[in-house]
Design a protein around this motif. Structure first.
Motif, short mmCIF file in Angstrom:
data_model
loop_
_atom_site.label_atom_id
_atom_site.label_comp_id
_atom_site.label_asym_id
_atom_site.label_seq_id
_atom_site.Cartn_x
_atom_site.Cartn_y
_atom_site.Cartn_z
N ARG A 91 7.62 -1.33 6.28
CA ARG A 91 8.57 -1.84 5.29
C ARG A 91 9.82 -2.43 5.94
O ARG A 91 10.33 -3.46 5.52
CB ARG A 91 8.94 -0.71 4.33
N TYR A 129 11.04 9.51 4.54
CA TYR A 129 10.85 8.13 4.97
C TYR A 129 10.71 8.07 6.48
O TYR A 129 11.62 8.45 7.21
CB TYR A 129 12.03 7.28 4.51
N GLU A 145 13.37 -0.60 -3.25
CA GLU A 145 12.14 0.20 -3.29
C GLU A 145 12.13 1.23 -2.18
O GLU A 145 11.62 2.33 -2.33
CB GLU A 145 10.93 -0.73 -3.17
N LEU A 166 11.51 4.93 -3.41
CA LEU A 166 10.20 5.53 -3.18
C LEU A 166 10.17 6.42 -1.96
O LEU A 166 9.32 7.30 -1.85
CB LEU A 166 9.15 4.42 -3.02
N PHE A 167 11.07 6.19 -1.01
CA PHE A 167 11.05 6.94 0.23
C PHE A 167 12.42 7.55 0.47
O PHE A 167 13.25 6.97 1.16
CB PHE A 167 10.67 6.03 1.41
N PRO A 169 0.84 -1.21 0.00
CA PRO A 169 0.00 0.00 0.00
C PRO A 169 0.87 1.26 0.00
O PRO A 169 2.04 1.23 0.37
CB PRO A 169 -0.80 -0.12 1.32
N ASP A 170 0.28 2.36 -0.41
CA ASP A 170 0.98 3.64 -0.37
C ASP A 170 1.31 4.00 1.07
O ASP A 170 0.54 3.74 1.99
CB ASP A 170 0.13 4.75 -0.99
N HIS A 171 2.47 4.60 1.27
CA HIS A 171 2.92 5.05 2.59
C HIS A 171 2.90 3.91 3.60
O HIS A 171 2.45 4.06 4.73
CB HIS A 171 2.06 6.21 3.08
N PHE A 172 3.38 2.74 3.15
CA PHE A 172 3.39 1.55 3.99
C PHE A 172 4.41 1.72 5.11
O PHE A 172 5.61 1.85 4.85
CB PHE A 172 3.74 0.34 3.14
#
Length: 276
Positions: free
Chosen positions: A102, A134, A124, A128-129, A96-99
Motif C-alpha cells: 500500500r 499495519y 483507507e 483498515l490498518f 486484496p486483503d492484507h495488501f
C-alpha cells in the motif's frame, strides 16, 4: 498526436503474429509488464502525468521512450501499475486483503500525479490498518530488502518457522593413500529463522559470529550450531514445541584425484519446523 502514424513506426510483426491493435488502443511496457489500454483511459484524468503525456497536444507523447517492440516504455513498478490502471478506468481501486504494498502504491499514485488516489490510499490505510496491525515497508528501504517495519510487540508471539540446513562432505576413494582437504571438511548445521526464535530454541549452542549485533526482530540465515548432530537439534526443537512440516535433500559428487573412483560426496539437506 496521430496514433495511426505512430503505429507505422513500430517494427513489423513476424508472420502469423497478432495484428496491430486498433488505433485507439495503446501498448505499454511498464517495468517489463505489458499492458493494453485505450487512449481514453490514459487521458481520463487530464491533469495527471499520463493525461499530459498522452494528450492530443502536438509532441506530447514524443518524450516517452519505446522498447525494442515499439511499445511505450514507463520505468515504474509494473506490478503496481495494474491498480493505477484500475483507478483510471473506474475512478476507484479495490485491493486484496492484507495488501502489503500500500505504501508503494501511494508513491506510484503521487508519481502519476493522481492526488485523489493517494488521498484515498492514505484514508483507507488509517481506517483498515490501525497502527498495531499495519505492516509496511519503510519509505527509504529499497525493493527486495528484508528491512521492513513490524510492531515490536508482534514478536512476543512464539509461533514461526525455523529452517535447519545440514551440509556435510565425505570421500569415497579408490586408493586410501590419496587425500584431499575437501574430504576433511566437518559437517555443519545452519539455522535460518527470526533471530528471537533461534535464540529461544538453541540458546548458547548458537554461533552468531557471522551475523552479530543484529536486532532480534530481524531474520538471518547465517547462524550455525556449535554441535554437529542433527538429532540433538531436532530434540531441542521438539522440546520447544516445534514439529517438522517439510524437508528436502541432495547428494552430489565431484572428482578429487587422478583415479576414477576418487570422489567427494556433498550432502545438503533442509528441514523446516513450525510452531503454532
Amino acid at each position: 498526436m496521430a496514433l495511426s502514424e505512430n503505429c507505422k513506426t513500430q517494427p513489423a510483426k513476424e508472420q502469423g503474429s497478432v495484428q496491430n491493435p486498433p488505433s485507439d488502443v495503446l501498448e505499454l511496457n511498464v517495468g517489463g509488464q505489458v499492458y493494453y489500454t485505450r487512449l481514453a483511459t490514459l487521458t481520463s484524468f487530464p491533469n495527471s502525468l499520463l493525461g499530459k503525456l498522452f494528450s492530443n497536444k502536438k509532441g506530447s507523447s514524443n518524450d516517452l521512450s519505446r522498447d525494442f517492440r515499439g511499445r511505450y516504455f514507463i520505468d515504474r513498478d509494473g506490478f503496481l501499475f495494474r491498480y493505477v490502471l484500475d483507478y483510471l478506468r473506474d475512478k476507484q481501486v479495490v485491493l486484496p486483503d492484507h495488501f502489503p504494498e500500500r505504501g508503494r502504491l501511494k508513491r506510484e499514485a503521487e508519481y502519476f500525479q493522481l492526488p485523489d488516489l493517494a488521498k484515498l490510499l492514505s484514508s483507507e490505510e488509517s481506517k483498515l490498518f490501525p497502527d498495531d496491525l499495519y505492516y509496511s515497508d519503510f519509505d527509504d528501504v529499497s525493493q527486495g530488502s528484508d528491512q521492513r517495519f513490524y510492531p515490536s510487540h508482534s514478536f512476543d508471539r512464539g509461533y514461526g518457522y525455523i529452517t535447519v540446513a545440514f551440509k556435510g562432505v565425505c570421500a569415497a576413494r579408490g586408493r586410501e593413500s590419496q587425500t584431499d582437504s575437501k574430504a576433511k571438511k566437518l559437517p555443519r548445521i545452519f539455522i535460518s529463522s527470526r533471530i528471537s526464535l533461534a535464540k529461544e530454541v538453541f540458546g548458547d549452542a548458537l554461533n552468531e559470529n557471522r551475523d552479530m549485533d543484529r536486532p532480534s526482530d530481524r531474520y538471518t540465515c547465517r547462524f550455525y550450531l556449535k554441535f554437529r548432530h542433527l538429532e540433538r537439534a531436532f530434540d531441542m526443537l521438539s522440546e520447544s514445541g516445534f514439529h517438522i512440516v517439510a524437508c528436502n535433500s541432495s547428494l552430489t559428487a565431484s572428482s578429487i584425484g587422478h583415479y576414477a573412483d576418487d570422489r567427494v560426496w556433498s550432502n545438503y539437506a533442509q528441514y523446516i519446523f513450525y510452531r503454532e
